[in-house]
Design a protein around this motif. Structure first.
Motif, PDB file in Angstrom:
ATOM      1  N   LEU A  60      14.483  32.438 -19.864  1.00 49.90           N
ATOM      2  CA  LEU A  60      14.867  30.981 -19.221  1.00 49.90           C
ATOM      3  C   LEU A  60      15.875  31.513 -17.896  1.00 49.90           C
ATOM      4  O   LEU A  60      15.361  30.682 -16.857  1.00 49.90           O
ATOM      5  N   VAL A  61      16.856  32.229 -18.039  1.00 56.65           N
ATOM      6  CA  VAL A  61      17.923  32.335 -17.053  1.00 56.65           C
ATOM      7  C   VAL A  61      17.151  33.192 -15.933  1.00 56.65           C
ATOM      8  O   VAL A  61      17.237  33.096 -14.621  1.00 56.65           O
ATOM      9  N   VAL A  62      16.158  34.231 -16.321  1.00 55.33           N
ATOM     10  CA  VAL A  62      15.538  35.004 -15.394  1.00 55.33           C
ATOM     11  C   VAL A  62      14.692  34.089 -14.479  1.00 55.33           C
ATOM     12  O   VAL A  62      14.415  34.222 -13.280  1.00 55.33           O
ATOM     13  N   ALA A  63      14.064  33.008 -15.034  1.00 50.11           N
ATOM     14  CA  ALA A  63      13.132  32.036 -14.504  1.00 50.11           C
ATOM     15  C   ALA A  63      13.967  31.200 -13.594  1.00 50.11           C
ATOM     16  O   ALA A  63      13.650  31.127 -12.302  1.00 50.11           O
ATOM     17  N   LEU A  64      15.097  30.648 -14.094  1.00 48.09           N
ATOM     18  CA  LEU A  64      15.886  29.917 -13.034  1.00 48.09           C
ATOM     19  C   LEU A  64      16.392  30.826 -11.795  1.00 48.09           C
ATOM     20  O   LEU A  64      16.424  30.133 -10.699  1.00 48.09           O
ATOM     21  N   LEU A  65      16.855  32.054 -12.016  1.00 49.05           N
ATOM     22  CA  LEU A  65      17.399  32.708 -11.094  1.00 49.05           C
ATOM     23  C   LEU A  65      16.387  33.038 -10.091  1.00 49.05           C
ATOM     24  O   LEU A  65      16.473  32.787  -8.744  1.00 49.05           O
ATOM     25  N   ALA A  66      15.228  33.345 -10.548  1.00 48.32           N
ATOM     26  CA  ALA A  66      13.860  33.608  -9.627  1.00 48.32           C
ATOM     27  C   ALA A  66      13.531  32.361  -9.050  1.00 48.32           C
ATOM     28  O   ALA A  66      13.312  32.379  -7.604  1.00 48.32           O
ATOM     29  N   LEU A  67      13.470  31.094  -9.202  1.00 50.91           N
ATOM     30  CA  LEU A  67      13.208  29.920  -8.740  1.00 50.91           C
ATOM     31  C   LEU A  67      14.204  29.742  -7.581  1.00 50.91           C
ATOM     32  O   LEU A  67      14.071  29.230  -6.517  1.00 50.91           O
ATOM     33  N   ARG A  68      15.445  30.113  -7.972  1.00 52.51           N
ATOM     34  CA  ARG A  68      16.516  29.797  -7.073  1.00 52.51           C
ATOM     35  C   ARG A  68      16.495  30.853  -5.939  1.00 52.51           C
ATOM     36  O   ARG A  68      16.796  30.376  -4.795  1.00 52.51           O
ATOM     37  N   TRP A  69      16.215  31.852  -6.270  1.00 48.26           N
ATOM     38  CA  TRP A  69      16.219  33.011  -5.133  1.00 48.26           C
ATOM     39  C   TRP A  69      14.830  32.571  -3.990  1.00 48.26           C
ATOM     40  O   TRP A  69      15.139  32.724  -2.964  1.00 48.26           O
ATOM     41  N   ARG A  70      13.882  32.081  -4.655  1.00 49.88           N
ATOM     42  CA  ARG A  70      12.653  31.918  -3.866  1.00 49.88           C
ATOM     43  C   ARG A  70      13.205  30.442  -3.119  1.00 49.88           C
ATOM     44  O   ARG A  70      12.731  30.394  -1.883  1.00 49.88           O
ATOM     45  N   GLU A  71      13.838  29.786  -3.561  1.00 47.12           N
ATOM     46  CA  GLU A  71      14.481  28.602  -2.869  1.00 47.12           C
ATOM     47  C   GLU A  71      15.088  28.965  -1.648  1.00 47.12           C
ATOM     48  O   GLU A  71      14.826  28.473  -0.481  1.00 47.12           O
ATOM     49  N   ARG A  72      16.055  29.928  -1.856  1.00 46.48           N
ATOM     50  CA  ARG A  72      17.018  30.223  -0.804  1.00 46.48           C
ATOM     51  C   ARG A  72      15.979  30.914   0.111  1.00 46.48           C
ATOM     52  O   ARG A  72      16.201  30.805   1.372  1.00 46.48           O
ATOM     53  N   GLN A  73      15.091  31.720  -0.224  1.00 46.78           N
ATOM     54  CA  GLN A  73      14.225  32.408   0.861  1.00 46.78           C
ATOM     55  C   GLN A  73      13.343  31.779   1.611  1.00 46.78           C
ATOM     56  O   GLN A  73      13.235  31.734   2.986  1.00 46.78           O
ATOM     57  N   GLN A  74      13.006  30.481   1.116  1.00 44.69           N
ATOM     58  CA  GLN A  74      12.209  29.378   1.798  1.00 44.69           C
ATOM     59  C   GLN A  74      13.062  28.747   2.881  1.00 44.69           C
ATOM     60  O   GLN A  74      12.470  28.541   3.902  1.00 44.69           O
ATOM     61  N   ARG A  75      14.267  28.515   2.650  1.00 45.04           N
ATOM     62  CA  ARG A  75      15.256  27.870   3.413  1.00 45.04           C
ATOM     63  C   ARG A  75      15.561  28.750   4.480  1.00 45.04           C
ATOM     64  O   ARG A  75      15.463  28.208   5.585  1.00 45.04           O
ATOM     65  N   VAL A  76      15.750  30.045   4.409  1.00 47.98           N
ATOM     66  CA  VAL A  76      16.037  31.131   5.512  1.00 47.98           C
ATOM     67  C   VAL A  76      14.850  31.066   6.371  1.00 47.98           C
ATOM     68  O   VAL A  76      14.963  31.162   7.692  1.00 47.98           O
ATOM     69  N   ALA A  77      13.526  31.112   5.792  1.00 56.83           N
ATOM     70  CA  ALA A  77      12.396  31.369   6.762  1.00 56.83           C
ATOM     71  C   ALA A  77      12.054  30.213   7.464  1.00 56.83           C
ATOM     72  O   ALA A  77      12.323  29.244   7.562  1.00 56.83           O
ATOM     73  N   PHE A 109       7.490  25.366 -15.496  1.00 55.08           N
ATOM     74  CA  PHE A 109       7.903  24.065 -15.680  1.00 55.08           C
ATOM     75  C   PHE A 109       9.060  23.965 -14.653  1.00 55.08           C
ATOM     76  O   PHE A 109       9.194  22.722 -14.047  1.00 55.08           O
ATOM     77  N   GLY A 110       9.916  24.835 -14.585  1.00 54.47           N
ATOM     78  CA  GLY A 110      10.846  24.891 -13.174  1.00 54.47           C
ATOM     79  C   GLY A 110      10.108  24.720 -12.014  1.00 54.47           C
ATOM     80  O   GLY A 110      10.792  23.852 -11.246  1.00 54.47           O
ATOM     81  N   TRP A 111       9.076  25.474 -11.551  1.00 53.21           N
ATOM     82  CA  TRP A 111       8.323  25.321 -10.233  1.00 53.21           C
ATOM     83  C   TRP A 111       8.080  23.726 -10.217  1.00 53.21           C
ATOM     84  O   TRP A 111       7.932  23.098  -9.168  1.00 53.21           O
ATOM     85  N   PHE A 112       7.015  23.119 -11.317  1.00 54.64           N
ATOM     86  CA  PHE A 112       6.418  21.861 -11.072  1.00 54.64           C
ATOM     87  C   PHE A 112       7.403  20.712 -11.290  1.00 54.64           C
ATOM     88  O   PHE A 112       7.197  19.644 -10.874  1.00 54.64           O
ATOM     89  N   ALA A 113       8.701  21.278 -11.688  1.00 55.38           N
ATOM     90  CA  ALA A 113       9.761  20.041 -11.858  1.00 55.38           C
ATOM     91  C   ALA A 113      10.417  20.370 -10.552  1.00 55.38           C
ATOM     92  O   ALA A 113      11.838  19.741 -10.624  1.00 55.38           O
ATOM     93  N   GLU A 114      10.373  20.925  -9.537  1.00 54.69           N
ATOM     94  CA  GLU A 114      10.952  21.136  -8.273  1.00 54.69           C
ATOM     95  C   GLU A 114      12.253  21.974  -8.501  1.00 54.69           C
ATOM     96  O   GLU A 114      13.338  21.324  -7.813  1.00 54.69           O
ATOM     97  N   ARG A 115      12.294  22.793  -9.285  1.00 48.99           N
ATOM     98  CA  ARG A 115      13.483  23.755  -9.650  1.00 48.99           C
ATOM     99  C   ARG A 115      14.653  22.852 -10.033  1.00 48.99           C
ATOM    100  O   ARG A 115      15.840  23.253  -9.799  1.00 48.99           O
TER     101      ARG A 115
END
Length: 114
Positions: free
Chosen positions: A97-114, A51-57
């Protein structure tokens, strides 16, 4: 798959999960405490990730999921007439749910850096 279809598919999955969750012989019934906790964390990390991925985090999608994570345990207690709500399972659900949120945030940061 469009975001709308993905959310609809996720909602159907949550309904099925809710039904199975309150069965006396649900998959985590009777597991050792550590295996049960890991199963709860993994399950809700997957649900939150979907749900976090498809709700755009957006964090707001996690509010109803957090309520669901607690209400499923209350429903299980009520339907199965358990002696008490399994609060350790509620905490494991919320941790997933916290793990999912942190993973989504981490992935978002990685995409911004790349």
């Amino acid at each position: 798959m469009t975001r709308r279809n993905a959310i609809l598919l996720g909602c159907i999955g949550v309904l099925l999960l809710s039904a199975v969750y309150c069965l006396p012989s649900h998959p985590s019934a009777g597991n050792a405490a550590m295996a049960d906790a890991i199963a709860h964390v993994a399950l809700f990390a997957a649900v939150g990730g979907w749900f976090g991925w498809f709700a755009e985090r957006r964090v707001r999608v996690f509010i109803p999921l957090a309520a669901l994570a607690a209400l499923l345990e209350v429903g299980q207690w009520w339907i199965l007439a358990l002696p008490a709500v399994e609060w350790h399972d509620v905490l494991a659900n919320e941790a997933g749910l916290v793990v999912a949120l942190l993973a989504l945030r981490w992935r978002e940061r990685q995409q911004r850096v790349a």
